[in-house]
Design a protein around this motif. Structure first.
Motif, PDB file in Angstrom:
ATOM      1  N   ARG A  75       0.635  -1.398  -0.010  1.00 48.98           N
ATOM      2  CA  ARG A  75      -0.308  -0.262  -0.318  1.00 48.98           C
ATOM      3  C   ARG A  75       0.963   1.114   0.382  1.00 48.98           C
ATOM      4  NH1 ARG A  75      -3.511   1.985   4.095  1.00 48.98           N
ATOM      5  NH2 ARG A  75      -2.082   4.479   3.521  1.00 48.98           N
ATOM      6  N   LYS A  80      -3.374  12.115  -1.086  1.00 46.41           N
ATOM      7  CA  LYS A  80      -3.089  12.089   0.206  1.00 46.41           C
ATOM      8  C   LYS A  80      -4.451  12.925   0.439  1.00 46.41           C
ATOM      9  CE  LYS A  80      -2.079   9.382   2.656  1.00 46.41           C
ATOM     10  NZ  LYS A  80      -2.398   7.758   3.097  1.00 46.41           N
ATOM     11  N   GLU A 113      -4.571   4.920  -3.229  1.00 43.04           N
ATOM     12  CA  GLU A 113      -6.115   6.135  -3.377  1.00 43.04           C
ATOM     13  C   GLU A 113      -6.401   7.053  -4.288  1.00 43.04           C
ATOM     14  OE1 GLU A 113      -7.440   7.660   0.097  1.00 43.04           O
ATOM     15  OE2 GLU A 113      -8.916   8.869  -0.123  1.00 43.04           O
ATOM     16  N   GLY A 133     -10.665   5.395  -0.619  1.00 43.90           N
ATOM     17  CA  GLY A 133     -10.539   6.314   1.602  1.00 43.90           C
ATOM     18  C   GLY A 133     -11.845   6.760   1.668  1.00 43.90           C
ATOM     19  N   ASP A 218      -8.984  -2.143   8.947  1.00 44.20           N
ATOM     20  CA  ASP A 218      -7.485  -1.549   8.828  1.00 44.20           C
ATOM     21  C   ASP A 218      -6.894  -1.631  10.297  1.00 44.20           C
ATOM     22  OD1 ASP A 218      -6.093   0.441   8.934  1.00 44.20           O
ATOM     23  OD2 ASP A 218      -6.901   2.051   7.391  1.00 44.20           O
ATOM     24  N   HIS A 221      -5.449   2.775  11.191  1.00 43.27           N
ATOM     25  CA  HIS A 221      -6.752   3.620  10.553  1.00 43.27           C
ATOM     26  C   HIS A 221      -7.577   3.482  12.236  1.00 43.27           C
ATOM     27  CE1 HIS A 221      -4.393   4.722   7.195  1.00 43.27           C
ATOM     28  NE2 HIS A 221      -4.678   5.999   7.409  1.00 43.27           N
TER      29      HIS A 221
HETATM   30  C1  PEP Z   1      -5.770   5.477   3.919  1.00 41.59           C
HETATM   31  O1  PEP Z   1      -5.981   4.455   3.953  1.00 41.59           O
HETATM   32  O2  PEP Z   1      -4.359   5.936   3.904  1.00 41.59           O
HETATM   33  C2  PEP Z   1      -6.355   6.260   4.489  1.00 41.59           C
HETATM   34  C3  PEP Z   1      -6.536   7.652   4.126  1.00 41.59           C
HETATM   35  O3  PEP Z   1      -7.186   5.900   5.143  1.00 41.59           O
HETATM   36  P1  PEP Z   1      -8.865   6.107   5.575  1.00 41.59           P
HETATM   37  O4  PEP Z   1     -10.041   7.171   3.825  1.00 41.59           O
HETATM   38  O5  PEP Z   1      -9.441   4.689   6.009  1.00 41.59           O
HETATM   39  O6  PEP Z   1      -8.963   7.591   6.106  1.00 41.59           O
END
Ligand code: PEP
Ligand code: MN
Length: 287
Positions: A75, A80, A113, A133, A218, A221
């Motif tokens: 990953r 971001k 993402e 995300g 996950d 997070h």
């Molecule tokens: C990620 O996995 O990088 C992330 C931003 O997670 P989430 O969308 O679950 O906050």
């Protein structure tokens, strides 16, 4: 099931799940195949890597450590979704190129993402799995766009989404013809402040009960704390998760994003060996 029922977005039976994602419309589990790694099979799939792609050394060293520990998919975020516009936003296409290099040199498929409908084609050109995300779980144009791809989608639960809303989001993707969807529980917002989110592990059996899609967790997070990740990762497997996505960084203390919840290579190596035992205890195994 009659075809016209597929046009009815309402719930069927006692399940709060729309028709296409509903297990009643497809009793067999959907297997999401990523280069022969089968999400939803008897084997648990471990995805690991940094929160964001930072530079060549960081990504390559982390990817090597992930592979050495037994992780099977890498990953890393190139685009971001940061809460503050002043924080590191990712390297963009440069990050995608680094991911491709890591993929080719280290031999792990990659998940990254996409946040913008205009970038779906670009990101899909690099990724083996496209991540939607948490913040975009209800971005319906984006869901439709990835639904038109013939490529696996990792759909993360919105931080304030109910199970029903989560499954309706997956239904948007399925409605466009893409059934290669991996659902990901990543924690929801509650009154609790000691953890970053409240990791809803009860979502795992519930999603698997309602839907035929594979479910992963996950714990990074979901907790926000490195020290909690192993416990919740093991619990997720015990609860029936088909995989995990875990943040690992070769130097967590220097990470530009989410270092506090990232495992070091040594911690990830130890966890992988524990996960194998948990998987075997419930009649499964780990890739
Ligand atoms: C990620 O996995 O990088 C992330 C931003 O997670 P989430 O969308 O679950 O906050
Ligand atoms: Mn992160």
């Amino acid at each position: 099931m009659e075809l016209d029922q597929y046009n009815d977005p309402s719930v069927i039976g006692d399940c709060s799940a729309p028709v296409r994602v509903n297990r009643k419309s497809k009793p067999d589990p959907t297997i999401v195949d990523v280069n022969g790694l089968r999400f939803g099979s008897a084997k648990v799939v471990t995805i690991a890597g940094p929160c964001s792609v930072e530079n060549h050394e960081q990504l390559m060293e982390t990817a090597k450590a992930v592979k050495a520990a037994g992780g099977v998919i890498l990953r890393g975020g190139a685009f971001k979704p940061r809460s503050s516009p002043y924080n590191f936003q990712g390297l963009g296409e440069e990050g995608l190129k680094l991911l491709r290099e890591a993929r080719n040199e280290i031999g792990l498929p990659i998940v990254t993402e996409v946040m913008d409908t205009r970038l779906v084609e670009l990101v899909a050109g690099y990724a083996d799995i496209i991540q939607i995300g948490s913040r975009n779980m209800q971005n319906y144009p984006l869901l439709k766009e990835v639904g038109m791809l013939r490529k696996p989608v990792l759909l993360k639960r919105g931080m304030m989404a109910s199970i029903e809303e989560f499954l309706l989001a997956a239904e948007y993707i399925l409605n466009q013809g893409n059934d290669q969807i991996i659902l990901c529980e990543r924690g929801i917002r509650t009154f609790e402040t000691s953890t970053r989110n409240t990791l809803d592990l009860s979502a795992v059996p519930m999603l698997k009960h309602l839907s035929h899609l594979p479910v992963i967790v996950d714990p990074s997070h979901g907790t926000g704390h490195r020290w909690m990740v192993p416990a919740m990762a093991k619990a997720a497997i015990a609860a029936g998760a088909d995989g995990l996505i875990i943040e690992v960084h070769y130097k967590p203390e220097e990470a530009l994003c989410d270092g506090q919840q990232s495992l070091s290579p040594d911690e990830f190596t130890r966890l992988m060996s524990d996960l194998k035992k948990v998987a075997q205890a419930i009649g499964r195994d780990i890739y």
